[in-house]
Structure formats: structure tokens, C-alpha cells
Enzyme design. Structure first.
Site, PDB file in Angstrom:
ATOM      1  N   CYS A  37     128.243  66.835  38.734  1.00 14.72           N
ATOM      2  CA  CYS A  37     126.989  66.292  39.279  1.00 14.72           C
ATOM      3  C   CYS A  37     126.664  64.928  38.679  1.00 14.72           C
ATOM      4  O   CYS A  37     126.206  64.835  37.540  1.00 14.72           O
ATOM      5  CB  CYS A  37     125.846  67.277  39.006  1.00 14.72           C
ATOM      6  SG  CYS A  37     124.255  66.701  39.618  1.00 14.72           S
TER       7      CYS A  37
ATOM      8  N   CYS B  65     122.977  64.414  37.925  1.00 13.67           N
ATOM      9  CA  CYS B  65     122.529  65.056  36.681  1.00 13.67           C
ATOM     10  C   CYS B  65     123.033  64.297  35.450  1.00 13.67           C
ATOM     11  O   CYS B  65     122.295  64.095  34.489  1.00 13.67           O
ATOM     12  CB  CYS B  65     123.059  66.483  36.569  1.00 13.67           C
ATOM     13  SG  CYS B  65     123.009  67.451  38.065  1.00 13.67           S
ATOM     14  N   ASP B  66     124.302  63.914  35.454  1.00 18.22           N
ATOM     15  CA  ASP B  66     124.955  63.479  34.222  1.00 18.22           C
ATOM     16  C   ASP B  66     125.381  62.011  34.189  1.00 18.22           C
ATOM     17  O   ASP B  66     125.841  61.533  33.153  1.00 18.22           O
ATOM     18  CB  ASP B  66     126.198  64.354  33.962  1.00 18.22           C
ATOM     19  CG  ASP B  66     125.823  65.811  33.741  1.00 18.22           C
ATOM     20  OD1 ASP B  66     124.708  66.053  33.250  1.00 18.22           O
ATOM     21  OD2 ASP B  66     126.628  66.692  34.064  1.00 18.22           O
TER      22      ASP B  66
END
Ligand code: NAP
Length: 314
Positions: free
Chosen positions: A136, A139-140
Site C-alpha cells: 500500500c 499507507c507507507d
């Protein structure tokens, strides 16, 4: 088979399932949540969540789901470890089969999520999570500022992830097994023409480098046409080769699309072709796939279940 008929059974304990639990428990529906093989869902595999509203300093993914679980428990949610193997939605109450056992329910919320498809190469599993392999970019991605990263895949997800990562990374290798992207033309053109993205065509990943050190230090790849192997000097590897929605035991009778995702009724995100049966989260969403969107769908499903029970006798 127990004769107890549950008001609401929620299947899945990711953001969607837990949010549905909070709402239906708070509405005094005494929900039963069935917990599958990955309690807490995909969020528990992410280290820091920086984009969930209400946490300006960010929040650990595992902690966030724990908080939701506590909140659901506080209002009276019951949890049970159980794997639904098949369903019978042909009559009321609805039947959920768990091996030898059957649970009866007036309404059912299915929030079983989707599992990212992984390559299975050595080192991928060992360095998954906060160690450099992730699924992701939203997300990251921000953890890879000024670093080189690789994205695996050739679809819209891979192109989108690669483009998103150009905001942070110094360079993005887009590694695809063929010489043409599957992604839509507009996304493919954007990726191919981006100055920070280097296309690595006809190439498959072979090994994630960095297992003994505990973090990714490279990606060994192989050109499928020449057989030549090389190592890309990346610190982050974003696997974007598709997802597998966890819809198997429910479809049929629930309708799914060609990718196996639940197909909600037109104009709704959560209503299915079976009255009183709802879907929420990544098992029916291949576009947004965010914790907050899954939570929103869980909320919608719980409100729909509450309304259905009020109309049909809860
Ligand atoms: P996808 O379209 O199924 O693409 C998966 C990609 O991964 C393909 O390029 C495939 O290669 C490659 N792949 C699969 N297995 C592999 C393996 N074992 N090793 C190496 N490569 C492998 O999946 P997606 O990109 O996640 O998209 C899913 C759906 O969501 C699509 O309908 C897509 O259009 C949609 N989507 C839309 C948007 C948007 O509109 N903004 C964004 C994301 C996703 P091959 O091409 O060789 O098969």
C-alpha cells in the site's frame, strides 16, 4: 444447530467489520462478530497509519484496530473465532455454516476483506510489513522519502502506486513481466513518461535482498527474454499484482463481478441481491481500499441492518 436467531452477524474484524459492530452494538442489536484467520484485517500488517482522521501524530495499524475492537466490546459486541464455510440465504433466518455448526441470523454483514496477491519469492514474507515490503503506497509511501523503491505489477494499481510514490521516492522502478502495461492508457502513459519512473520491462522479481539484516536492501530481478539477473538498489518494494477478495463461501448466492468482488446493488455500496444481507469494505471495493472507506461502508451496512430489523421485527 442452536435455535438462537441472532439479530446481526458480522463476518470479519477489519475496519469495516469492527465499525459495523460499533454501530450495531450501540443500537442495542447485540451483534455477534465472527473472526477469521487474520484478526484485525490488513491494517494490522501496516506499521504507522498517518491518514486516518483524528490521529494527527499517526497511529499504529494494530493499535487502531485494537481501539475499534475495544469500542465495539464496550457496547456489547460478542466475538467468536470461526470460519464460515458456506451459507444458505434461501429462507429466513439466514444460515451460516461453520463446518459442523450452523448459526442463524436475521441480518448478516459480510466484511471479509481482500488479500493482496503476493509473488511468493524468497524474502518477501520475511520482510513484509514495516521491513520494506508492502502492498500500500498510500499507507507507507511517505516512509521512503528520497529513497529508491520498486513497484511490482503492470495494472492500474501498479501505475497508480508508482505515480503516487514519485512524490516521495528519488526513483521508482516499475517492474513488469511483459513489455506492455495492462493499466488504462492514460495511467500507463503517465507512468511511462514520468521522469522519476524507470520502466523495467519483461522482468520478474526473483528474490528480496536483506533478510539477514532485517530490512530490504535490494530486489533481485530476472529479464524473462535474456535470462539476465540483476539487483535493483531499492529500500522499498510495493507489490501491486492484484488482490484476491475473500468472497468464496458467499458467492453464489451473492453476486460478484468478474474479479470476484461482491457486486452491490446499483446506487448502493452495501446492499446485496439478498434482503438483509450486506457487504462492506475491501471484499466489495477494488478502487479505494482505505481504512476510512472500509469503516464508512461498515457504518452504512450497520445502519441498513438496523433499519431492516426495525421494519421486519428485530
Ligand atoms: P490487475 O489489473 O489484475 O493487474 C495485475 C498486474 O499484476 C498485471 O499487470 C499482471 O501482469 C501482474 N501480475 C499478476 N500476477 C503476477 C505475478 N505473479 N508476478 C508478476 N506480475 C503479476 O490488478 P490491479 O492493478 O490491482 O487492478 C484491479 C482492478 O482495479 C482493475 O480493474 C483496475 O482497472 C482497477 N483499478 C482502477 C484504478 C483506477 O481507475 N484509478 C486504480 C486501481 C485499480 P499481466 O498484465 O502480465 O497479467
Amino acid at each position: 444447530m442452536s435455535n438462537t436467531v441472532e439479530n446481526v452477524v458480522i463476518i470479519g474484524t477489519g475496519c469495516a467489520g469492527l465499525t459495523a459492530a460499533i454501530y450495531s452494538a450501540r443500537a442495542s442489536l447485540n451483534p455477534l462478530v465472527l473472526e477469521g484467520p487474520l484478526p484485525g484485517g490488513q491494517l494490522t500488517t501496516t506499521s504507522e497509519v498517518e491518514n486516518f482522521p483524528g490521529f494527527p501524530e499517526g497511529v499504529d495499524g494494530f493499535q487502531l484496530t485494537q481501539n475499534m475492537r475495544e469500542q465495539a466490546t464496550k457496547f456489547g459486541t460478542r466475538f467468536e473465532q470461526a470460519l464460515v464455510t458456506s451459507v444458505d440465504f434461501s429462507s429466513m433466518p439466514r444460515k451460516l455454516v461453520l463446518g459442523e455448526r450452523t448459526i442463524l441470523a436475521k441480518t448478516v454483514i459480510i466484511a471479509t476483506g481482500a488479500s493482496p496477491r503476493m509473488t511468493g519469492i524468497p524474502g518477501e514474507k520475511e520482510l513484509y510489513g514495516g521491513k520494506g515490503v508492502t502492498t500500500c503506497a498510500t499507507c507507507d509511501g511517505a516512509f521512503y522519502r528520497k529513497m529508491e523503491v520498486a513497484v511490482l505489477g503492470g495494472g492500474d494499481s501498479a501505475a497508480e502506486e508508482a505515480l503516487f510514490l514519485t512524490r516521495f521516492a528519488s526513483k521508482v522502478y516499475l517492474v513488469h513481466r511483459r513489455d506492455e502495461l495492462r493499466a488504462s492508457k492514460i495511467m500507463a502513459d503517465r507512468a511511462i513518461n514520468h521522469e522519476k519512473i524507470e520502466m523495467v520491462w519483461d522482468t520478474i522479481p526473483v528474490e528480496v535482498v536483506g533478510v539477514p539484516e532485517g530490512s530490504v536492501s535490494g530486489l533481485k530481478v530476472k529479464n524473462v527474454k535474456t535470462g539476465a539477473e540483476s539487483v535493483l538498489p531499492v529500500k522499498g518494494i510495493f507489490v501491486a499484482i492484484g488482490h484476491i477478495p475473500n468472497t468464496g463461501p458467499f458467492a453464489p448466492p451473492l453476486e460478484v463481478d468478474e474479479g470476484g468482488y461482491f457486486k452491490p446493488q446499483p446506487g448502493s455500496q452495501v446492499l446485496t441481491n439478498i434482503p438483509g444481507v450486506y457487504v462492506a469494505g475491501d471484499c466489495s471495493d477494488h478502487i479505494y481500499r482505505q481504512a476510512i472507506t472500509a469503516a464508512g461502508m461498515g457504518c452504512q451496512a450497520a445502519i441498513e441492518a438496523e433499519r431492516w430489523l426495525a421494519e421486519h421485527g428485530g
